[in-house]
Write a protein that holds these residues in place. Structure first.
Motif, short mmCIF file in Angstrom:
data_model
loop_
_atom_site.label_atom_id
_atom_site.label_comp_id
_atom_site.label_asym_id
_atom_site.label_seq_id
_atom_site.Cartn_x
_atom_site.Cartn_y
_atom_site.Cartn_z
N UNK A 1 0.63 -1.23 -0.07
CA UNK A 1 -0.06 0.02 0.08
C UNK A 1 1.01 1.33 0.28
N UNK A 2 2.11 1.27 -0.16
CA UNK A 2 3.05 2.20 -0.06
C UNK A 2 2.64 3.41 -1.38
N UNK A 3 2.87 2.96 -2.33
CA UNK A 3 2.52 4.01 -3.44
C UNK A 3 1.10 4.51 -3.34
N UNK A 4 0.11 3.44 -3.25
CA UNK A 4 -1.43 4.07 -3.16
C UNK A 4 -1.48 5.21 -2.14
N UNK A 5 -0.88 4.81 -1.07
CA UNK A 5 -0.80 5.89 -0.02
C UNK A 5 -0.18 7.18 -0.37
N UNK A 6 0.82 7.08 -1.22
CA UNK A 6 1.58 8.19 -1.55
C UNK A 6 0.78 9.09 -2.56
N UNK A 7 0.17 8.58 -3.54
CA UNK A 7 -0.84 8.68 -4.36
C UNK A 7 -1.96 9.43 -3.61
#
Length: 247
Positions: free
Chosen positions: A38-44
């Motif tokens: 979920x790292x990239x989703x959170x950043x987006x």
């Protein structure tokens, strides 16, 4: 920047489960964790490139709050204001292939902010000097190395004069020597007081450059702390297990 209880679901898959984060002005925060956590989703979500289902995001006086329901025109306006303060750099560079490096950087200030062409070009050259690319300003992205393209992408994001920079795996497509060129630019921005949030697999950078390292797994923040604590003596077994595989 502050995120509170961010939740995001794609169909039946719960990608983010109430993620909260507060980043102080001038801090450099690295987010680490296994692929698919979920790292990239959170950043987006922080830049409203993905719309959270629930939770709130506050940056530079702009607040976006979600509790389900429709995404409204007022939400669109708030997201636009937020993005004016937050720059984003992607893994895949996303430079316009038909434009020179200089024109890639000039485009957004001209179109979005309406800056006069001469001023936009002068500022672009200053930024290219900052990232070590002034001598390739007239070249096209395809003629540059991966490290040069990523530095150009950073300069393009900086052209909008953001107060916060987000990076999604900025060096994962680069070999270690070339990646160091990009990381050096990020360290310089940190020294200048830029607030930066970095999703990364580069543990050396996370340890050496971060004020805070965050470990995510299963759509949640498992633990966070200074790198000399989290990367050396984490408290959670999931963090310890992950670090054993990457260090």
């Amino acid at each position: 920047m502050k995120a509170e209880h961010i939740a995001k679901r794609f169909g039946d898959v719960e990608v983010l489960r109430g993620v909260s984060l507060q980043v102080g002005r001038g801090d450099l925060v690295s987010i680490i964790g296994p692929s698919g956590c979920g790292k990239s989703t959170f950043l987006r979500c922080l830049n409203c490139l993905e719309i959270p289902d629930h939770g709130s995001i506050t940056a530079m006086g702009v607040r976006i709050e979600r509790a389900g329901g429709r995404w409204t025109r007022a939400d669109d306006h708030a997201a636009h204001r937020l993005r004016s303060h937050v720059g984003m750099v992607f893994q895949s560079f996303n430079l316009f292939a038909h434009l020179s490096v200089l024109d890639n950087i000039v485009l957004a200030p001209r179109v979005v902010k309406g800056e006069p062409a001469q001023i936009a070009r002068e500022q672009a050259m200053i930024l290219l000097e900052k990232v070590g690319l002034a001598d390739v300003a007239r070249r096209y992205p395809a003629t540059l190395s991966g490290g040069q393209q990523q530095r150009a992408a950073i300069a393009r994001a900086l052209a909008m004069r953001p107060e916060i920079m987000l990076y999604d795996e900025p060096t994962s497509a680069l070999d270690p020597i070339v990646a160091e060129e990009v990381l050096a630019v990020m360290r310089t921005l940190d020294e200048e007081g830029m607030t930066q949030i970095v999703v990364t697999h580069d543990m050396r950078f996370a340890q050496q450059a971060s004020d805070t390292v965050i470990y995510m797994d299963g759509g949640q923040i498992i633990e966070s702390g200074p790198p000399d604590m989290l990367c050396v003596n984490p408290t959670d077994e999931r963090t310890r297990r992950f670090l054993r595989t990457v260090l």
